[in-house]
Design a protein around this motif. Structure first.
Motif, PDB file in Angstrom:
ATOM      1  N   VAL A  39       0.846  -1.203   0.000  1.00 58.53           N
ATOM      2  CA  VAL A  39       0.000   0.000   0.000  1.00 58.53           C
ATOM      3  C   VAL A  39       0.879   1.251   0.000  1.00 58.53           C
ATOM      4  CG1 VAL A  39      -1.631   1.338   1.399  1.00 58.53           C
ATOM      5  CG2 VAL A  39      -2.021  -1.098   1.048  1.00 58.53           C
ATOM      6  N   THR A  40       1.948   1.219   0.787  1.00 61.36           N
ATOM      7  CA  THR A  40       2.855   2.382   0.847  1.00 61.36           C
ATOM      8  C   THR A  40       3.406   2.697  -0.546  1.00 61.36           C
ATOM      9  OG1 THR A  40       3.451   1.902   3.119  1.00 61.36           O
ATOM     10  CG2 THR A  40       5.029   3.208   1.880  1.00 61.36           C
ATOM     11  N   GLY A  41       3.735   1.653  -1.277  1.00 57.47           N
ATOM     12  CA  GLY A  41       4.356   1.858  -2.580  1.00 57.47           C
ATOM     13  C   GLY A  41       3.378   2.106  -3.715  1.00 57.47           C
ATOM     14  N   THR A  42       2.078   1.845  -3.489  1.00 49.47           N
ATOM     15  CA  THR A  42       1.150   1.937  -4.631  1.00 49.47           C
ATOM     16  C   THR A  42       0.012   2.945  -4.461  1.00 49.47           C
ATOM     17  OG1 THR A  42      -0.047   0.039  -3.708  1.00 49.47           O
ATOM     18  CG2 THR A  42       1.507  -0.425  -5.480  1.00 49.47           C
ATOM     19  N   ALA A  43      -0.441   3.180  -3.233  1.00 49.85           N
ATOM     20  CA  ALA A  43      -1.606   4.069  -3.074  1.00 49.85           C
ATOM     21  C   ALA A  43      -1.186   5.499  -3.389  1.00 49.85           C
ATOM     22  CB  ALA A  43      -2.133   3.979  -1.649  1.00 49.85           C
ATOM     23  N   THR A  44      -2.065   6.232  -4.043  1.00 46.19           N
ATOM     24  CA  THR A  44      -1.683   7.604  -4.387  1.00 46.19           C
ATOM     25  C   THR A  44      -2.512   8.619  -3.623  1.00 46.19           C
ATOM     26  OG1 THR A  44      -3.009   7.210  -6.321  1.00 46.19           O
ATOM     27  CG2 THR A  44      -0.645   7.360  -6.690  1.00 46.19           C
ATOM     28  N   SER A  45      -1.793   9.494  -2.941  1.00 40.75           N
ATOM     29  CA  SER A  45      -2.425  10.537  -2.142  1.00 40.75           C
ATOM     30  C   SER A  45      -3.013  11.601  -3.067  1.00 40.75           C
ATOM     31  CB  SER A  45      -1.359  11.159  -1.244  1.00 40.75           C
ATOM     32  OG  SER A  45      -1.764  12.417  -0.805  1.00 40.75           O
ATOM     33  N   GLU A  46      -4.100  12.209  -2.597  1.00 39.21           N
ATOM     34  CA  GLU A  46      -4.670  13.305  -3.394  1.00 39.21           C
ATOM     35  C   GLU A  46      -4.020  14.636  -3.041  1.00 39.21           C
ATOM     36  OE1 GLU A  46      -8.850  12.709  -2.760  1.00 39.21           O
ATOM     37  OE2 GLU A  46      -8.962  11.356  -4.462  1.00 39.21           O
ATOM     38  N   HIS A  47      -3.256  14.640  -1.940  1.00 46.45           N
ATOM     39  CA  HIS A  47      -2.695  15.921  -1.486  1.00 46.45           C
ATOM     40  C   HIS A  47      -1.167  15.975  -1.476  1.00 46.45           C
ATOM     41  CE1 HIS A  47      -6.721  17.000  -0.461  1.00 46.45           C
ATOM     42  NE2 HIS A  47      -6.832  15.916   0.282  1.00 46.45           N
ATOM     43  N   HIS A  48      -0.529  14.804  -1.481  1.00 48.62           N
ATOM     44  CA  HIS A  48       0.937  14.790  -1.402  1.00 48.62           C
ATOM     45  C   HIS A  48       1.477  14.165  -2.680  1.00 48.62           C
ATOM     46  CE1 HIS A  48       0.963  15.746   2.924  1.00 48.62           C
ATOM     47  NE2 HIS A  48      -0.180  15.104   2.889  1.00 48.62           N
ATOM     48  N   SER A  49       2.454  14.835  -3.269  1.00 43.39           N
ATOM     49  CA  SER A  49       2.969  14.305  -4.533  1.00 43.39           C
ATOM     50  C   SER A  49       4.121  13.334  -4.303  1.00 43.39           C
ATOM     51  CB  SER A  49       3.424  15.461  -5.420  1.00 43.39           C
ATOM     52  OG  SER A  49       4.308  16.256  -4.668  1.00 43.39           O
ATOM     53  N   ASP A  50       4.575  13.236  -3.032  1.00 45.32           N
ATOM     54  CA  ASP A  50       5.731  12.376  -2.752  1.00 45.32           C
ATOM     55  C   ASP A  50       5.449  10.940  -3.132  1.00 45.32           C
ATOM     56  OD1 ASP A  50       6.593  14.644  -1.604  1.00 45.32           O
ATOM     57  OD2 ASP A  50       6.370  13.976   0.466  1.00 45.32           O
ATOM     58  N   ALA A  51       6.454  10.296  -3.726  1.00 44.91           N
ATOM     59  CA  ALA A  51       6.314   8.871  -4.030  1.00 44.91           C
ATOM     60  C   ALA A  51       7.061   8.094  -2.952  1.00 44.91           C
ATOM     61  CB  ALA A  51       6.902   8.579  -5.394  1.00 44.91           C
ATOM     62  N   PHE A  52       6.438   7.035  -2.478  1.00 43.85           N
ATOM     63  CA  PHE A  52       7.072   6.215  -1.443  1.00 43.85           C
ATOM     64  C   PHE A  52       7.379   4.839  -1.998  1.00 43.85           C
ATOM     65  CE2 PHE A  52       4.761   9.407   0.929  1.00 43.85           C
ATOM     66  CZ  PHE A  52       5.678   9.766   1.904  1.00 43.85           C
ATOM     67  N   GLU A  53       8.420   4.228  -1.404  1.00 45.41           N
ATOM     68  CA  GLU A  53       8.719   2.848  -1.761  1.00 45.41           C
ATOM     69  C   GLU A  53       8.437   2.001  -0.509  1.00 45.41           C
ATOM     70  OE1 GLU A  53      12.153   1.201  -4.391  1.00 45.41           O
ATOM     71  OE2 GLU A  53      12.974   1.551  -2.397  1.00 45.41           O
ATOM     72  N   GLY A  54       7.793   0.854  -0.698  1.00 45.72           N
ATOM     73  CA  GLY A  54       7.492  -0.027   0.434  1.00 45.72           C
ATOM     74  C   GLY A  54       8.482  -1.183   0.486  1.00 45.72           C
ATOM     75  N   ILE A  55       9.022  -1.424   1.667  1.00 52.22           N
ATOM     76  CA  ILE A  55      10.047  -2.467   1.842  1.00 52.22           C
ATOM     77  C   ILE A  55       9.593  -3.431   2.940  1.00 52.22           C
ATOM     78  CG2 ILE A  55      12.461  -2.860   2.563  1.00 52.22           C
ATOM     79  CD1 ILE A  55      12.924   0.092   1.511  1.00 52.22           C
ATOM     80  N   VAL A  56       9.824  -4.712   2.725  1.00 49.37           N
ATOM     81  CA  VAL A  56       9.562  -5.708   3.768  1.00 49.37           C
ATOM     82  C   VAL A  56      10.897  -6.170   4.332  1.00 49.37           C
ATOM     83  CG1 VAL A  56       8.773  -8.077   4.216  1.00 49.37           C
ATOM     84  CG2 VAL A  56       7.381  -6.536   2.819  1.00 49.37           C
ATOM     85  N   VAL A  57      11.047  -6.071   5.641  1.00 48.86           N
ATOM     86  CA  VAL A  57      12.244  -6.631   6.260  1.00 48.86           C
ATOM     87  C   VAL A  57      11.865  -7.995   6.825  1.00 48.86           C
ATOM     88  CG1 VAL A  57      14.027  -6.307   8.021  1.00 48.86           C
ATOM     89  CG2 VAL A  57      13.114  -4.338   6.779  1.00 48.86           C
TER      90      VAL A  57
END
Ligand code: GLY
Length: 500
Positions: free
Chosen positions: A19-37
C-alpha cells in the motif's frame, strides 16, 4: 524519508509495504517505496509474479538483534529511510533501543523497551490508565495468582456485581492470556487451565516462591472496537479508520471449543464507526494517554491500538467508552483492511517520525468497505491435527488461480507460506496461511449491507470454487484451508438492531 520498511513476517507486513508503494495521495505528490524486512519465503515470489513494487531485505534470524542489524546496515547504505516494526515482540526485545544506540532513533516508529510495558505488562498499564484518567473496567485488582482464595473471592464479587470476571495473565501471551468467566461453576476450571498454561512462565520470571501477578477485571460488555492511532514525536496524533476484528475461531461466542485466535478476519470500517465515536476515542483515550506518555518520558513516534468496549444509545450513538487493553502495534489482520482504505500510509509514517501529524490527515476511501478473510489450516493431517489455532499440518502444496483473482479484483496476501524454488510451488506453513482482501464501493443511494454481502459472497465463492487451496496429503481433490463464513454479516445485524 521515502523508503519505508515494515519489519515482520506476517500478512500485514507485506500488505502495508504494498500500500505504501502503490496508493496515491490526493494531497501529497511524494512517491514512497514499500520495503519488507524479513517477510516469509513466499512473499518475494508472490511479488515477482504479481509485479508488486515491494523490495525485500533479509535478516539472519527472527530475533530483534538480527532485525536491528539488518536495518542499521540498510539504513547506513541508504536503502531504507524509516521502519515500522510490526510484531510487538520486536518492541519488547528492544529493537527501538538498538536503533537508538546506532543513532537512528528518528527513523523507527515504535516504543522503546521502557514504554513497551503498555502492551507487555497489563497491570502496569492499568496503573498508567488510572493515573491518566483513562476509563477502564469498573473494578480491577492485581493479585497473586498462587493465592486461589483471593482469586476466588475477587471473581465471586465481580460475578455478583458485574455478571462476570476476566482473568488476565498480564504479560505477552499472543492474545491468549485473557480468560472470561461468566458463572461460578467455571471458576476452578478456568483458574486451573490458566495456571497450567502459564506456570512455567511465572516460575521463570518470579521463581517458585515469589508473587505471580495476575490481573482480574470485572467483566465489561458493549461493542468491541479497537482504534489504530498514529502518534508523532510531538504528541500529535491521527486515528486511522476502524476495523471490526473477528477473534473467535468460529461464529458465535468464545468458549473452550471456540477459542480466541490471533484473528480470522476483519472488515473496515467497523459497522458502528461514527464521527462522534472517533471524537470520543480521541478525547477520552488518545489525549490522556499521550499526556501520560509524555509525563512518563516514554512518548515516541508510535502506533497505539487500544481495544475498547463502547456503549451506544438507541440511535447507535456512543454514550461511553472503556479500554480493555492497549496494544502498541498494528493489528493482524485488522491493519490489512484499514491500510487498503488509506491513500497516504507512507505520508502518515513520515509525519509520525517528523512530528508533523498535525498537518497530515489520513486520506480515507470513505466510500469503500474493505473485507479481509483469513484462510487458515483446517483439520486433518498425518497426526489427526485439529487445525488452527490448535495443531496444524504443514508443508502441503498450494494451488492458486492468480488469473482468476486478478480478474475478480481479489488480493491474495501470503502469510504462513513458503516457496520451494526447486519444485516451483508454494507450500503451507500452517496457522494463517493466506488472506483474501477485496474492497467494494458503496455508491450514493446504494445499501451498504447489500454491498458488503456481495463482497462477502465474492470472497467465499473464490474458496468454494477452489481458486485457492492447500492440497491435503490424503485427498488430492480436497482443500485443507478453512475460513469463517460469517465475516462482515455484522453490517446486516447492526442495520437490523438500529433499523438504519
Ligand atoms: N487481531 C488482534 C490483534 O492483532 O491484536
Amino acid at each position: 524519508m521515502k523508503r519505508i520498511a515494515f519489519a515482520g513476517t506476517d500478512g500485514r507486513t507485506v500488505l502495508c509495504a504494498l500500500v505504501t508503494g502503490t496508493a496515491t495521495s490526493e494531497h501529497h505528490s511524494d512517491a514512497f517505496e514499500g520495503i519488507v524486512v524479513r517477510g516469509t519465503p513466499a512473499m518475494p515470489e508472490f511479488s515477482r509474479r504479481l509485479q508488486w513494487p515491494v523490495v525485500f531485505v533479509s535478516t539472519r534470524s527472527n530475533t530483534a538483534k538480527e532485525y536491528a542489524e539488518a536495518l542499521i546496515d540498510a539504513m547506513n547504505r541508504s536503502e531504507i529511510d524509516a521502519v515500522v516494526p510490526m510484531p510487538e515482540t520486536l518492541l519488547f526485545d528492544g529493537i527501538v533501543d538498538m536503533l537508538d544506540a546506532a543513532g537512528l532513533s528518528d527513523r523507527v516508529m515504535g516504543l522503546s523497551r521502557d514504554g513497551a510495558f503498555i502492551e507487555g505488562d497489563k497491570i502496569r498499564c492499568k496503573y498508567l490508565c488510572r493515573k491518566a484518567g483513562i476509563p477502564v473496567a469498573p473494578q480491577w485488582r492485581d493479585v497473586d495468582a498462587k493465592d486461589y482464595p483471593e482469586v476466588l473471592a475477587t471473581c465471586l464479587s465481580y460475578i455478583h456485581a458485574h455478571g462476570g470476571a476476566v482473568l488476565k495473565y498480564p504479560y505477552s501471551a499472543g492474545g491468549k492470556g485473557a480468560r472470561i468467566l461468566l458463572n461460578t461453576w467455571d471458576i476452578r476450571d478456568v483458574y486451573d487451565t490458566l495456571m497450567r498454561d502459564y506456570r512455567d512462565d511465572y516460575r521463570r520470571m518470579f521463581g517458585k516462591k515469589g508473587t505471580w501477578p495476575l490481573l482480574i477485571e470485572a467483566r465489561m460488555s458493549g461493542v468491541e472496537i479497537s482504534f489504530t492511532i498514529f502518534v508523532d514525536k510531538a504528541g500529535h496524533y491521527r486515528i486511522l479508520p476502524t476495523a471490526m476484528d473477528y477473534p473467535e475461531r468460529f461464529a458465535g461466542p468464545a468458549s473452550k471449543d471456540n477459542p480466541i485466535t490471533g484473528g480470522v478476519g476483519a472488515i473496515s470500517p467497523h459497522p458502528m464507526e461514527t464521527p462522534e465515536l472517533m471524537g470520543m476515542a480521541g478525547e477520552r483515550i488518545a489525549d490522556p494517554l499521550i499526556r501520560a506518555m509524555k509525563a512518563e518520558g516514554i512518548l515516541r513516534p508510535c502506533v497505539i491500538y487500544p481495544g475498547c468496549f463502547v456503549s451506544l444509545d438507541a440511535s447507535g450513538r456512543p454514550t461511553d467508552i472503556r479500554v480493555c487493553e492497549i496494544n502498541i502495534r498494528l493489528g493482524e489482520p485488522e491493519a490489512q483492511p484499514i491500510a487498503r482504505r488509506l491513500r497516504n500510509l507512507g505520508a502518515l509514517v513520515q509525519g509520525a517520525l517528523e512530528g508533523t501529524l498535525d498537518r497530515i490527515e489520513p486520506e480515507v476511501r470513505e466510500d469503500q468497505v474493505a473485507l479481509c478473510i483469513a484462510l487458515v489450516t483446517g483439520p486433518g493431517g498425518p497426526d489427526g491435527q485439529r487445525g488452527y489455532p490448535w495443531s496444524c499440518t504443514k508443508g502441503e502444496v498450494l494451488d492458486m488461480d492468480f488469473t482468476y483473482f486478478k480478474r475478480k479484483g481479489i488480493q491474495v496476501i501470503p502469510s504462513a507460506m513458503t516457496y520451494s524454488p526447486e519444485e516451483r510451488v508454494f507450500k503451507s506453513d500452517g496457522t494463517r496461511v493466506a488472506y483474501l482482501n477485496a474492497n467494494a464501493t458503496v455508491r450514493p443511494g446504494e445499501d451498504r449491507v447489500q454491498v458488503v454481502e456481495r463482497l462477502r459472497n465474492k470472497l467465499l465463492a473464490a474458496v468454494d470454487n477452489k481458486k485457492i487451496r492447500v492440497i491435503p496429503r490424503e485427498d488430492p481433490t480436497g482443500n485443507r484451508l478453512d475460513l469463517r463464513r460469517d465475516l462482515g454479516t455484522h453490517y446486516a445485524t447492526a442495520a437490523k438492531i438500529f433499523q438504519t
